[in-house]
Scaffold this active site. Structure first.
Site, PDB file in Angstrom:
ATOM      1  N   LYS A  70       0.780  -1.196  -0.130  1.00  0.00           N
ATOM      2  CA  LYS A  70       0.050  -0.143  -0.006  1.00  0.00           C
ATOM      3  C   LYS A  70       0.791   1.309  -0.189  1.00  0.00           C
ATOM      4  O   LYS A  70       0.802   2.120  -0.604  1.00  0.00           O
ATOM      5  CB  LYS A  70      -0.938  -0.015   1.080  1.00  0.00           C
ATOM      6  N   ASP A 120      -1.632   6.863   6.208  1.00  0.00           N
ATOM      7  CA  ASP A 120      -1.528   5.458   6.365  1.00  0.00           C
ATOM      8  C   ASP A 120      -2.546   5.188   7.728  1.00  0.00           C
ATOM      9  O   ASP A 120      -2.661   6.070   8.461  1.00  0.00           O
ATOM     10  CB  ASP A 120      -0.286   5.032   6.794  1.00  0.00           C
ATOM     11  N   THR A 154      -5.437  -1.435   7.049  1.00  0.00           N
ATOM     12  CA  THR A 154      -5.570  -2.909   7.226  1.00  0.00           C
ATOM     13  C   THR A 154      -6.929  -3.312   7.798  1.00  0.00           C
ATOM     14  O   THR A 154      -7.244  -4.776   7.860  1.00  0.00           O
ATOM     15  CB  THR A 154      -4.424  -3.256   8.418  1.00  0.00           C
ATOM     16  N   ARG A 206       6.997  -8.311   2.078  1.00  0.00           N
ATOM     17  CA  ARG A 206       7.901  -7.782   3.097  1.00  0.00           C
ATOM     18  C   ARG A 206       8.787  -9.082   3.942  1.00  0.00           C
ATOM     19  O   ARG A 206       9.866  -8.725   3.958  1.00  0.00           O
ATOM     20  CB  ARG A 206       7.127  -6.818   4.082  1.00  0.00           C
TER      21      ARG A 206
END
Length: 356
Positions: A76, A121, A170, A229
Site C-alpha cells: 500500500k 496510512d 488494514t 515484506r
C-alpha cells in the site's frame, strides 16, 4: 517488493511478522519499485490504477482519491509513492494516529500544493473530528477553520488546492461509509502467490547484489506467507547465513538450512505458531478449547495469540475458530506429524469446553 506498516507491536520481533521495523524501512526504501511497470503482483489493482492515472493525466487533472486496503506488507505504501511518481507530483506522508485533532489535519491540508498526493496510512485510526473535516476537504476542497470558542466562535472557510488523498487501511470495515464513499477508486490488496514472490525475491536479490538460484528463491518464497515484506526479510537472513556458512550463493539447501536456524518451517510457521498448534493438539486433543486457556498453555497474552498467531493459522487451514472454541483441522495434525485421536476417545478434547 511491496510493503506497508502495521500497528501491531506484539509482532515486531517475529521474522515472519508483517510489521516493518527500522531495518525493513531502510531496506525497503532502496528496493521499492518506482513505477507500475516494476511493481510485481496485484495484477487487477495495477491494471485498474493504471487506467485511473492515465485518464487523469490526459485530462490534466488530479487523480481521484484512492483507498487501498489489505494486510500489512502487501504494497500500500509503495503504491502511494508510485501514484505520486506517475502523476509527477510531490507526496506528503502521515498516518491516522498522528492526526488526533481537526487542527492537525487543517495544518496539513492548508500547506498542500496543487496536485500533491497526501498519503494517510492507517486512516481508520484518525480521530472523529478530523475525519469529519476530511469529508469536506475531499469533496469540495475546502475546510472550515473554527476560530474562537463558545458563542463567539467563527467558522472561516479555507479553500484548498486540488489534491489526491491516498488512504491505506488494514481494517477497511472500520471506515465509516461517508468516508469510504468519497474515494473515487478503492482496491483490496491480495496475498501473493508463490510464483509472484519468487519474482520479488529474484529482483531484491539482484538489487542487493546477492547470487541466488531458482530453487533457492522458491524455497524462500514458499515460506513467506504470501507477503513481499516477509520474503525480503527472509532473503536478508538467508543472505547472512550464506555469507557466513557457505560461499555466499543461495541454493535450496542453503535457504532451508538458514531458515531452520531461524525456526521458520516449510509452510512459514515460526515458534509461536507451532507452540499454539502443539498446545492445541497435544494438551487438548485438537480442541475445542477457549482462547484464554490456549493463551495460558503457550505462555502468551490472549491478544498475542488472537491477533498475531491465529490469522495465519486460520488462513492456512490449520486452525478454526468456532463458537465452542479453537479447533485444529486434520491439516494441523498432518503438518506436525501427529496422529489424531479416535473420535470419542479419552483426551480428544471434543467433550471439553473452556472459556472463550
Amino acid at each position: 517488493m511491496n510493503w506497508d506498516d502495521t500497528t501491531d507491536t506484539s509482532a515486531e520481533e517475529r521474522l515472519v511478522g508483517a510489521s516493518a521495523d527500522r531495518e525493513d524501512q531502510a531496506v525497503e526504501a532502496a528496493l521499492r519499485p518506482k513505477d507500475l511497470g516494476e511493481f510485481i503482483g496485484q495484477e487487477k489493482v495495477r491494471e485498474q490504477l493504471d487506467l485511473v492515472l492515465r485518464a487523469a493525466r490526459a485530462r490534466g487533472a488530479t487523480a481521484d482519491h484512492v483507498l487501498l486496503s489489505g494486510a500489512p506488507g502487501l504494497g500500500k505504501t509503495t503504491l502511494s509513492m508510485i501514484i505520486a511518481a506517475e502523476m509527477e507530483a510531490p507526496i506528503r506522508i502521515t498516518s491516522g494516529p498522528a492526526i488526533q485533532h481537526a487542527g492537525d489535519l487543517a495544518a496539513i491540508l492548508s500547506s498542500l500544493q496543487e496536485g500533491e498526493v497526501l498519503f494517510l496510512d492507517e486512516i481508520h485510526r484518525m480521530s472523529r473530528p478530523a475525519e469529519e473535516m476530511l469529508y469536506m476537504a475531499m469533496e469540495d476542497f475546502r475546510v472550515d477553520v473554527i476560530v474562537g470558542k463558545g458563542p463567539g466562535a467563527t467558522a472561516i472557510p479555507l479553500e484548498l488546492p486540488p489534491f489526491t488523498l491516498v488512504g491505506a487501511t488494514t481494517r477497511a470495515g472500520l471506515l465509516p461509509p461517508p468516508l469510504r464513499d468519497r474515494f473515487g477508486f478503492t482496491a483490496h490488496m491480495e496475498f501473493y502467490e508463490p510464483a509472484e514472490l519468487e519474482r520479488v525475491v529474484h529482483r531484491s536479490a539482484s538489487l542487493l547484489d546477492v547470487e541466488i538460484d531458482p530453487a533457492g528463491a522458491a524455497e524462500i518464497a514458499g515460506r513467506s506467507r504470501g507477503t513481499p515484506r516477509i520474503a525480503n526479510r527472509l532473503l536478508r537472513r538467508v543472505r547472512d547465513y550464506a555469507q557466513v556458512k557457505a560461499d555466499g550463493v543461495i541454493t535450496k539447501d542453503i535457504a532451508a538450512a538458514a531458515l531452520a536456524v531461524y525456526e521458520v518451517d516449510a509452510r512459514g510457521l515460526d515458534r509461536l505458531d507451532r507452540a499454539v498448534l502443539e498446545a492445541l493438539l497435544k494438551l487438548f486433543g485438537g480442541g475445542p478449547v477457549g482462547l484464554s486457556t490456549l493463551s495460558v498453555a503457550v505462555g502468551e497474552e490472549r491478544e498475542t495469540v488472537e491477533e498475531v498467531a491465529e490469522p495465519f493459522l486460520v488462513r492456512e487451514g490449520l486452525l478454526a475458530r468456532t463458537p465452542r472454541g479453537r479447533v485444529a483441522t486434520p491439516a494441523a495434525w498432518t503438518h506436525l506429524g501427529l496422529t489424531p485421536p479416535r473420535s470419542g476417545a479419552p483426551g480428544n478434547g471434543q467433550g471439553d469446553l473452556f472459556g472463550a
